[in-house]
Structures are given as C-alpha cells and as structure tokens.
Design a protein around this motif. Structure first.
Motif, short mmCIF file in Angstrom:
data_model
loop_
_atom_site.label_atom_id
_atom_site.label_comp_id
_atom_site.label_asym_id
_atom_site.label_seq_id
_atom_site.Cartn_x
_atom_site.Cartn_y
_atom_site.Cartn_z
N ALA A 81 0.82 -1.21 0.00
CA ALA A 81 0.00 0.00 0.00
C ALA A 81 0.85 1.26 0.00
O ALA A 81 1.80 1.39 0.77
CB ALA A 81 -0.93 0.00 1.21
N THR A 82 0.49 2.19 -0.89
CA THR A 82 1.08 3.53 -0.90
C THR A 82 -0.01 4.57 -0.67
O THR A 82 0.14 5.47 0.15
CB THR A 82 1.81 3.83 -2.22
N GLN A 83 -1.13 4.43 -1.38
CA GLN A 83 -2.27 5.32 -1.19
C GLN A 83 -3.50 4.47 -0.92
O GLN A 83 -3.77 3.51 -1.64
CB GLN A 83 -2.50 6.20 -2.42
N GLY A 109 2.93 1.01 -8.58
CA GLY A 109 3.57 2.30 -8.58
C GLY A 109 2.86 3.28 -7.67
O GLY A 109 2.02 2.89 -6.84
N ASN A 110 3.17 4.55 -7.82
CA ASN A 110 2.60 5.59 -6.98
C ASN A 110 2.46 6.87 -7.80
O ASN A 110 3.44 7.34 -8.39
CB ASN A 110 3.49 5.83 -5.76
N ASP A 129 -4.91 5.63 -5.83
CA ASP A 129 -4.58 6.28 -7.09
C ASP A 129 -4.76 5.33 -8.26
O ASP A 129 -5.07 5.74 -9.38
CB ASP A 129 -3.15 6.81 -7.05
N SER A 130 -4.63 4.04 -8.00
CA SER A 130 -4.72 3.02 -9.05
C SER A 130 -6.14 2.94 -9.62
O SER A 130 -6.33 2.96 -10.84
CB SER A 130 -4.32 1.65 -8.48
N GLU A 131 -7.13 2.83 -8.76
CA GLU A 131 -8.51 2.75 -9.23
C GLU A 131 -8.92 4.05 -9.91
O GLU A 131 -9.66 4.03 -10.91
CB GLU A 131 -9.45 2.43 -8.07
N LEU A 132 -8.42 5.17 -9.40
CA LEU A 132 -8.70 6.46 -10.03
C LEU A 132 -8.12 6.50 -11.44
O LEU A 132 -8.77 6.98 -12.38
CB LEU A 132 -8.11 7.58 -9.18
N ALA A 133 -6.90 6.00 -11.61
CA ALA A 133 -6.28 5.95 -12.94
C ALA A 133 -7.08 5.05 -13.88
O ALA A 133 -7.26 5.38 -15.06
CB ALA A 133 -4.85 5.45 -12.82
N PHE A 134 -7.57 3.93 -13.39
CA PHE A 134 -8.38 3.01 -14.19
C PHE A 134 -9.64 3.72 -14.69
O PHE A 134 -9.99 3.65 -15.88
CB PHE A 134 -8.72 1.79 -13.35
N GLN A 169 2.91 11.53 -13.81
CA GLN A 169 2.59 11.81 -12.41
C GLN A 169 3.34 10.89 -11.43
O GLN A 169 3.22 11.04 -10.22
CB GLN A 169 1.09 11.65 -12.18
N GLY A 170 4.08 9.91 -11.96
CA GLY A 170 4.79 8.99 -11.08
C GLY A 170 4.99 7.64 -11.74
O GLY A 170 4.93 7.50 -12.96
N GLU A 171 5.20 6.64 -10.93
CA GLU A 171 5.45 5.28 -11.43
C GLU A 171 4.14 4.64 -11.86
O GLU A 171 3.18 4.61 -11.10
CB GLU A 171 6.13 4.45 -10.34
#
Length: 274
Positions: A81-83, A109-110, A129-134, A169-171
């Motif tokens: 977990a990062t976010q 990533g993050n 952030d992952s689900e938001l990117a999806f 925005q990051g990895e």
C-alpha cells in the motif's frame, strides 16, 4: 513495490504453476503484505478473487493455487500500500464494464498529486490512485470511441497516450485486459516470457517447484506470462524497457511502442499450464 502477474494465451490455460511462485511474494519471499487479488476471464464473465490479507497466508490464495481455472487472460496483483488503507475495496485488480465487456486493471507504482477530472461514468469505490487511474483510462476510451472499438492498434494508440499522460505523475506499471487482449505498460520494471514449442522444464524462483511443459501442452499451444520480475530461474525472460506499452493476443506480443531503449533479456541464473 507491488507485484504484477498476467497471462495471455491462445488456448484456455491454468495459471497454477506461475501463481504458486507469485503467491509466495506476498509475505514469504518478499514483504508485500497488504492484500492480493486475481481475475480470470471466462467467456464474457470474470471470476475474481480479492483478499486484503497477505497472499502467503491467505486461505483464498491456497484455493486458487490448487484450482485449475482455465482462461485466455488472467491478471493478478500483490499489494504494497502507498495510497489508500488496507481494505477490500482498495485491493487490486479492479473491474468495470465498457462497450458491453468487462475490463480488468492492476497497477504497480505511486501517482503523486494525481487528480484527473472524471465524467461520472466511471467512479472509484476505494481511495487508491490506481482505481482512479483506471476510471480515468476508461473515461478516455469511452469518449474517444463512443461506438466502441476492438481494433488492437486503435486501442494501443489510445492507451499509449494515456500511459504517457498518467505516467508523468509517477510510477505507472500496469496490466489491463478486456478478455481478448492484454496490455502491459512498463514504467520501471516489467518482463515477459512466451512459452511455445519446443517446450522445456521450468523451475520457480520463489518455490522449489519444477514443471515439464511438454507433459501439459500441445505443439500448437502458446502462453505469454508477464510479471514484475521473472518467476522462474532457468528460463530467459525479456525485460520491457521503461516507457513501452506491449499488447498481447493469442499468447504473443502483437504491438508495442518503443522509446530510445529496447527490450532486453534477463540473463538465466542457470544454463495449456503456466
């Protein structure tokens, strides 16, 4: 970093061998203990298992390890977990519908400060952030192709643009599939192997387990396995150079975008199941 695992093949294949080694990275051979998940496409449906517990200790993972579900496309994830808190709704992979098909996504990533404006058609349930990117990716695809598209070149081009935008925005290593094709983007670390005739022995790097694929396949079988780092220690894996998006269909890479660097082979440490 999180761990990604994908499989794309030309005949329905189970992923028990690869998953046995992959699962160990969730708290046994690595320190990722913040949940895990796996999704199997079966026809138009998706069979998905997620658990916020470490995969090395999870009874659900033990079931999947011994459950020979045969699929053309599989995506799995082990979370660090990062976010977002360690909760079920924040556990990858994530699932949404677009153009009458399910899509599955997992990210490693993050993305710092990532706050895209969404249309409202796709909204995150959790706080990653992952689900938001999806959701942002599917929003873009829905707007760019309002009538839908299954053309792999069109999808690859659109996803390549999104990977560059979001990756700023990051990895942003990710796996994405609609059940027919599997897309793999490397931001920092991702590799793959295509197993086809003549098949050979494979030995897991994270568990003392060997399989002879000659006993489990036909000469026409072809299976692509994608992972954060090689799952076996006696096969030649190809590293996807950062900045590249690969598309896999029928067990082989069929489209890619390249930067100034190219894919490189991992050296071997030693001279229809995956």
């Amino acid at each position: 970093m999180c761990q990604l695992l994908g499989m794309n093949c030309n005949v329905p294949t189970d992923i028990c061998f690869s998953f046995a080694g992959f699962r160990a990275r969730g708290g046994l051979t690595d320190h990722h203990r913040d949940g895990w998940g796996i999704a199997f496409f079966e026809g138009k449906g998706v069979r998905i298992f997620v658990d916020p517990s470490p995969s090395a200790d999870s009874p659900v993972a033990e079931l999947v390890k011994h459950y020979p579900i045969r699929s053309l496309n599989v995506i799995a994830h082990i979370r660090k977990a990062t976010q977002g808190e360690v909760r079920l709704e924040n556990t990858h992979p994530f699932q949404r519908e677009l153009w009458g098909r399910y899509w599955i996504f997992a990210h490693n990533g993050n993305l710092n400060g990532f706050a895209p404006r969404l249309s409202g058609r796709f909204l995150p349930v959790g706080t990653t952030d992952s689900e938001l990117a999806f959701c942002h990716i599917l929003d873009h695809l829905a707007q760019r192709f309002p009538q839908g598209t299954q053309d792999i070149a069109e999808l690859h081009g659109a996803l390549r643009e999104m990977a560059l935008e979001i990756g700023a925005q990051g990895e942003f290593n990710f796996l994405l599939s609609d059940g027919d094709k599997l897309f793999a983007h490397s931001s920092s670390r991702l590799c793959y192997i295509v197993r086809k005739a003549p098949f050979a022995l494979a030995h897991l790097a994270d568990e003392d387990l060997t399989v002879d694929f000659n006993e489990l396949t036909t000469p026409l079988d072809r299976v692509a396995i994608i992972a954060t780092t090689p799952l076996t220690d006696n096969e030649r894996w190809t590293q996807i150079a950062p900045g590249n998006l690969f598309a896999f269909h029928d067990g082989e890479a069929v489209a890619m975008s390249t930067t100034q660097t190219v894919a490189q082979d991992y050296p071997r440490r030693n001279a229809a199941d995956a």
